[in-house]
Scaffold this motif. Structure first.
Motif, short mmCIF file in Angstrom:
data_model
loop_
_atom_site.label_atom_id
_atom_site.label_comp_id
_atom_site.label_asym_id
_atom_site.label_seq_id
_atom_site.Cartn_x
_atom_site.Cartn_y
_atom_site.Cartn_z
N ILE A 1 0.83 -1.21 0.00
CA ILE A 1 0.00 0.00 0.00
C ILE A 1 0.87 1.27 0.00
N CYS A 2 1.62 1.48 1.06
CA CYS A 2 2.38 2.73 1.17
C CYS A 2 3.38 2.87 0.02
N ALA A 3 3.99 1.75 -0.36
CA ALA A 3 5.03 1.80 -1.39
C ALA A 3 4.49 2.20 -2.76
N GLU A 4 3.18 2.04 -2.95
CA GLU A 4 2.64 2.43 -4.26
C GLU A 4 2.98 3.88 -4.55
N CYS A 5 3.02 4.68 -3.52
CA CYS A 5 3.38 6.09 -3.70
C CYS A 5 4.78 6.39 -3.14
N HIS A 6 5.10 5.81 -2.00
CA HIS A 6 6.31 6.23 -1.29
C HIS A 6 7.59 5.57 -1.78
N SER A 7 7.53 4.89 -2.92
CA SER A 7 8.78 4.38 -3.50
C SER A 7 9.12 5.16 -4.75
N SER B 1 -2.19 15.02 -1.79
CA SER B 1 -2.79 13.94 -2.56
C SER B 1 -2.71 12.58 -1.86
N MET B 2 -2.33 12.57 -0.57
CA MET B 2 -2.42 11.30 0.16
C MET B 2 -3.76 11.19 0.86
N PRO B 3 -4.53 10.15 0.51
CA PRO B 3 -5.83 9.97 1.15
C PRO B 3 -5.66 9.60 2.63
C1 HEC Z 1 -1.93 7.39 -3.04
C2 HEC Z 1 -0.55 7.66 -2.73
C3 HEC Z 1 -0.11 7.45 -1.30
C4 HEC Z 1 -0.25 6.33 -0.51
C5 HEC Z 1 -0.90 4.99 -0.88
C6 HEC Z 1 0.38 6.64 0.75
N1 HEC Z 1 0.88 7.93 0.73
FE1 HEC Z 1 1.80 8.91 2.27
N2 HEC Z 1 1.96 10.57 1.11
C7 HEC Z 1 1.56 10.68 -0.20
C8 HEC Z 1 1.84 12.02 -0.68
C9 HEC Z 1 1.55 12.54 -2.08
C10 HEC Z 1 2.42 12.71 0.40
C11 HEC Z 1 2.84 14.18 0.41
C12 HEC Z 1 1.62 14.98 0.84
C13 HEC Z 1 1.87 16.48 0.85
O1 HEC Z 1 2.78 16.95 1.56
O2 HEC Z 1 1.15 17.19 0.14
C14 HEC Z 1 2.49 11.76 1.51
C15 HEC Z 1 3.01 12.07 2.75
C16 HEC Z 1 3.15 11.17 3.79
C17 HEC Z 1 3.75 11.46 5.07
C18 HEC Z 1 4.33 12.79 5.46
C19 HEC Z 1 3.22 13.68 6.02
C20 HEC Z 1 3.72 15.08 6.34
O3 HEC Z 1 3.24 15.63 7.34
O4 HEC Z 1 4.53 15.63 5.60
C21 HEC Z 1 3.68 10.33 5.82
C22 HEC Z 1 4.19 10.15 7.23
C23 HEC Z 1 3.03 9.31 5.02
N3 HEC Z 1 2.71 9.86 3.80
C24 HEC Z 1 2.77 8.04 5.45
C25 HEC Z 1 2.12 7.06 4.68
C26 HEC Z 1 1.85 5.72 5.14
C27 HEC Z 1 2.19 5.18 6.51
C28 HEC Z 1 1.22 5.07 4.11
C29 HEC Z 1 0.70 3.66 4.06
C30 HEC Z 1 -0.25 3.29 5.09
C31 HEC Z 1 1.09 6.03 3.02
N4 HEC Z 1 1.65 7.22 3.41
C32 HEC Z 1 0.46 5.76 1.81
C33 HEC Z 1 0.96 9.70 -0.96
C34 HEC Z 1 0.61 8.44 -0.50
#
Ligand code: HEC
Length: 112
Positions: free
Chosen positions: A38-44, A80-82
């Motif tokens: 899940i997380c890696a779909e975006c965070h990789s 854009s992170m849900p």
């Molecule tokens: C659909 C894509 C997507 C998914 C799936 C996703 N993220 Fe993210 N995440 C993002 C994006 C884009 C940002 C940057 C948001 C911004 O700063 O506008 C972000 C930012 C973050 C941050 C930093 C928040 C901050 O305050 O700057 C954390 C921590 C994080 N995500 C954790 C997670 C975790 C844990 C998961 C899995 C459970 C996850 N994300 C899944 C897209 C995603």
């Protein structure tokens, strides 16, 4: 859509990368799977604008907000992170471990 498919086809590579877990956070098998699937779909991938796991430069400013803000933003969603990073079944404890694993920041232990 095409981008999503690309992520899916990459997932085995991503699992390999994420299994090495650069910050050495202890994750349960379920957490490790959420991270990789899940997380890696975006965070990789920087193209998604999500901060990439293991990239300290991308996390520096975010981490300066403090661990609890990172947890809150993950739970509520940010940009854009849900909400919950789309992991609707994750518990708070799991989210906290995942935030540690992604950000490299240690859990502050405070309640959010
Ligand atoms: C659909 C894509 C997507 C998914 C799936 C996703 N993220 Fe993210 N995440 C993002 C994006 C884009 C940002 C940057 C948001 C911004 O700063 O506008 C972000 C930012 C973050 C941050 C930093 C928040 C901050 O305050 O700057 C954390 C921590 C994080 N995500 C954790 C997670 C975790 C844990 C998961 C899995 C459970 C996850 N994300 C899944 C897209 C995603």
């Amino acid at each position: 859509m095409r981008v999503l498919q690309m992520f899916r086809s990459m997932s085995s590579v991503v699992i390999g990368l994420f299994a090495t877990n650069s910050w050495a956070v202890d994750l349960s098998p379920r957490e490790a799977q959420v991270l990789a699937v899940i997380c890696a779909e975006c965070h990789s991938r920087a193209e998604t604008t999500a901060p990439v796991m293991g990239d300290t430069n991308m996390w520096r400013e975010r981490n300066a907000q403090g661990f609890e803000v990172l947890v809150r933003n993950t739970v509520l969603g940010k940009g854009s992170m849900p909400p919950l990073g789309t992991c609707g079944y994750c518990t708070e404890a799991e989210i906290r471990h995942l935030v540690e694993a992604l950000s490299g920041l240690a859990d502050s232990g405070a309640s959010p």
